[in-house]
Design an enzyme around this catalytic site. Structure first.
Site, PDB file in Angstrom:
ATOM      1  N   CYS A 174     -21.321   0.487 -10.349  1.00 24.88           N
ATOM      2  CA  CYS A 174     -20.463   1.227  -9.397  1.00 24.88           C
ATOM      3  C   CYS A 174     -20.548   2.725  -9.671  1.00 24.88           C
ATOM      4  O   CYS A 174     -20.600   3.529  -8.731  1.00 24.88           O
ATOM      5  CB  CYS A 174     -19.018   0.743  -9.480  1.00 24.88           C
ATOM      6  SG  CYS A 174     -18.310   0.798 -11.145  1.00 24.88           S
TER       7      CYS A 174
ATOM      8  N   CYS B 172     -20.701  -3.692  -6.870  1.00 28.10           N
ATOM      9  CA  CYS B 172     -20.164  -4.539  -7.945  1.00 28.10           C
ATOM     10  C   CYS B 172     -20.674  -5.976  -7.833  1.00 28.10           C
ATOM     11  O   CYS B 172     -20.455  -6.639  -6.813  1.00 28.10           O
ATOM     12  CB  CYS B 172     -18.644  -4.524  -7.903  1.00 28.10           C
ATOM     13  SG  CYS B 172     -17.921  -5.502  -9.232  1.00 28.10           S
TER      14      CYS B 172
ATOM     15  N   CYS C 293     -19.115   2.039  -4.014  1.00 26.13           N
ATOM     16  CA  CYS C 293     -18.901   1.555  -5.381  1.00 26.13           C
ATOM     17  C   CYS C 293     -18.476   0.085  -5.385  1.00 26.13           C
ATOM     18  O   CYS C 293     -18.854  -0.678  -6.279  1.00 26.13           O
ATOM     19  CB  CYS C 293     -17.902   2.424  -6.137  1.00 26.13           C
ATOM     20  SG  CYS C 293     -16.343   2.706  -5.303  1.00 26.13           S
TER      21      CYS C 293
ATOM     22  N   CYS D 218     -15.170   4.876   2.284  1.00 22.86           N
ATOM     23  CA  CYS D 218     -16.460   4.650   1.615  1.00 22.86           C
ATOM     24  C   CYS D 218     -16.324   3.365   0.809  1.00 22.86           C
ATOM     25  O   CYS D 218     -15.303   3.125   0.169  1.00 22.86           O
ATOM     26  CB  CYS D 218     -16.785   5.822   0.696  1.00 22.86           C
ATOM     27  SG  CYS D 218     -18.181   5.539  -0.431  1.00 22.86           S
TER      28      CYS D 218
ATOM     29  N   CYS E 148     -16.046  -5.939 -17.097  1.00 23.81           N
ATOM     30  CA  CYS E 148     -17.073  -4.963 -16.717  1.00 23.81           C
ATOM     31  C   CYS E 148     -18.218  -4.942 -17.740  1.00 23.81           C
ATOM     32  O   CYS E 148     -19.371  -4.702 -17.379  1.00 23.81           O
ATOM     33  CB  CYS E 148     -16.477  -3.558 -16.610  1.00 23.81           C
ATOM     34  SG  CYS E 148     -15.619  -3.247 -15.056  1.00 23.81           S
TER      35      CYS E 148
ATOM     36  N   ASP F  78       0.779  -1.238   0.000  1.00 24.64           N
ATOM     37  CA  ASP F  78       0.000   0.000   0.000  1.00 24.64           C
ATOM     38  C   ASP F  78       0.816   1.296   0.000  1.00 24.64           C
ATOM     39  O   ASP F  78       0.392   2.274  -0.580  1.00 24.64           O
ATOM     40  CB  ASP F  78      -0.943   0.015   1.220  1.00 24.64           C
ATOM     41  CG  ASP F  78      -2.270   0.676   0.896  1.00 24.64           C
ATOM     42  OD1 ASP F  78      -2.597   0.736  -0.293  1.00 24.64           O
ATOM     43  OD2 ASP F  78      -2.951   1.112   1.817  1.00 24.64           O
TER      44      ASP F  78
ATOM     45  N   CYS G 249     -13.951  12.166  -3.807  1.00 26.98           N
ATOM     46  CA  CYS G 249     -14.211  10.833  -3.242  1.00 26.98           C
ATOM     47  C   CYS G 249     -14.321  10.921  -1.721  1.00 26.98           C
ATOM     48  O   CYS G 249     -13.517  11.579  -1.056  1.00 26.98           O
ATOM     49  CB  CYS G 249     -13.079   9.888  -3.639  1.00 26.98           C
ATOM     50  SG  CYS G 249     -13.289   8.231  -2.950  1.00 26.98           S
TER      51      CYS G 249
ATOM     52  N   CYS H   7     -22.093   5.903  -6.959  1.00 31.91           N
ATOM     53  CA  CYS H   7     -21.251   6.929  -6.328  1.00 31.91           C
ATOM     54  C   CYS H   7     -22.072   8.192  -6.070  1.00 31.91           C
ATOM     55  O   CYS H   7     -22.611   8.790  -6.998  1.00 31.91           O
ATOM     56  CB  CYS H   7     -20.051   7.254  -7.214  1.00 31.91           C
ATOM     57  SG  CYS H   7     -19.015   8.562  -6.496  1.00 31.91           S
TER      58      CYS H   7
END
Ligand code: SF4
Ligand code: SF4
Length: 390
Positions: A201, A257, A253, A250, A195, A141, A223, A205
């Site tokens: 998604c 999915c 989204c 959050c 997709c 990360d 965001c 939002c």
């Protein structure tokens, strides 16, 4: 395609023989990791990233701008790099959607377990030993690498229209770890995109950070994850209602999915456990002093927001609820809270809720508030919703 060679003759040696995918997968499986590998040559993702930064979509995340060149090419990070190896490690309970207890504030799923960096980094470092490359770099990360782009090239999934990685076997509830090594590793097949015509998604939002007319591009400035975690200082007033119930991150989204019906539960109990109690209400968060905040969130991702950031967000959620029962708590914050940022957002929340109690708390604050920004919020709240009228 010719592979890059080490730039320094003095660099420590490593075996020249390639590592096979079978060998890599076997070791990764022992560590509970899904794994894939790609050649360490820059791709179109670097250019896309440059455009994203140039468009200002990174907001105030200066570290993403500063590391642009390194992110675009792993050979800048590690001269002589030949391979990028990516691992996936699930977190949470494997359910597609969370069902937070009534009244609780929403905290993103990844943040409700123990700090994942350490848990995953330990496994990634163990996997790194396979390469016998003393210079190999391991990240979870925080490294300057485009993890999701490499994960796609390493065959772990595809980057969905919401810009998260999606896997047909894991859904999207997983963390990524990356190893950059000078060792040649047999490359995986890049993952295809699944997709199709779906836009769930993008439709989910609430802020327009991702939009149907701009798939695969996230404007981080809008965001909720950015606003509640990365942004220091005041949340722009126009954005506050968009936070809804979220005090940290959050997941909307990702929850939308359909591929998350294939999500799997965490393989390490530390990433499955709800170390941060799911039932935290915004009112209770506003009662946390510095010591209680540290004691509660030490060792969890929530600490990143800082006490002031988390309480700021809790005040916004109460303003969004417009529940008069929150007025005494917010009035107490206005009188006693030492952090001006939190006081300012409590004032905004009182202005949204309105009523006699809110008005008298704001008037008292207007007479005593010394911080210019908090005072501006108090006066703005008194002028909101007719609160200034007698
Ligand atoms: S995390 Fe939330 S705010 Fe951010 S893009 Fe996804 S749905 Fe939108
Ligand atoms: S919700 Fe649909 S468009 Fe979005 S990532 Fe999932 S499959 Fe792709």
């Amino acid at each position: 395609m010719s592979l890059p060679t080490p730039s320094s003759e003095t660099a420590p040696a490593f075996p020249e023989s390639p590592v096979s995918l079978a060998e890599l997968r076997a070791r990764a499986a022992e560590l509970g990791l899904d794994v894939g590998a790609a050649l360490a040559v820059p791709g179109e993702e670097g250019e896309r990233y440059r455009r994203w930064v140039a468009d200002g979509f990174a907001g105030a995340m200066d570290y993403m701008v500063r590391t642009l060149e390194v992110r675009a090419d792993p050979r800048v990070l590690l001269p002589g790099a030949r391979s990028v190896v990516v691992v996936a490690f699930p977190y949470g309970d494997g359910q597609r959607r969370d069902r937070p207890p009534p009244g609780s504030a929403r905290i993103a799923r990844y943040a409700r377990s123990k700090e994942y960096h350490g848990v995953l980094l330990d496994r990634v470092r163990k996997l790194r030993r396979v390469f016998e490359d003393p210079l190999a770099r391991a990240f979870v990360d925080t490294g300057p690498v485009l993890e999701k782009a490499w994960a796609r090239r390493a065959g772990l999934g595809w980057v969905g229209k919401h810009t998260h990685l999606v896997s047909r076997s894991l859904g999207s509830w997983f963390h990524l770890g990356v190893i950059v090594t000078r060792r040649e590793v047999e490359a995986s097949e890049p993952h295809s995109d699944h997709c199709g015509r779906c836009t769930r998604c993008l439709d989910a939002c609430p802020t327009g950070a991702i939009r149907p007319d701009r798939p695969f591009r996230l404007d981080a400035r809008l965001c909720i994850s950015y606003l509640t975690i990365e942004l220091r200082g005041p949340i722009p007033e126009a954005d506050r209602p968009l936070l809804g119930e979220w005090v940290f991150g959050c997941d909307l989204c990702v929850e939308a999915c359909p591929w998350n019906r294939f999500a799997v539960a965490a393989r390490d109990h530390r990433l499955a456990a709800e170390a941060v109690a799911p039932g935290w209400t915004p009112e209770a968060l506003l009662d946390l002093d510095t010591g209680a905040f540290e004691a509660t969130f030490r060792g969890t991702p929530v600490k990143r927001a800082g006490r002031a950031g988390l309480l700021r967000n809790a005040a916004v959620v109460l303003g969004n609820r417009r529940d008069p029962s929150a007025v005494p708590r917010l009035a107490r914050v206005l009188r006693e809270e030492p952090d001006a940022l939190v006081r300012g957002h409590a004032a905004w929340a009182l202005g949204r809720i309105g009523g006699d109690g809110a008005r008298s708390a704001l008037r008292a604050a207007a007479a005593q508030e010394a911080d210019p920004e908090a005072r501006r919020e108090v006066l703005g709240a008194l002028g909101a919703g007719g609160l200034s009228s007698p």
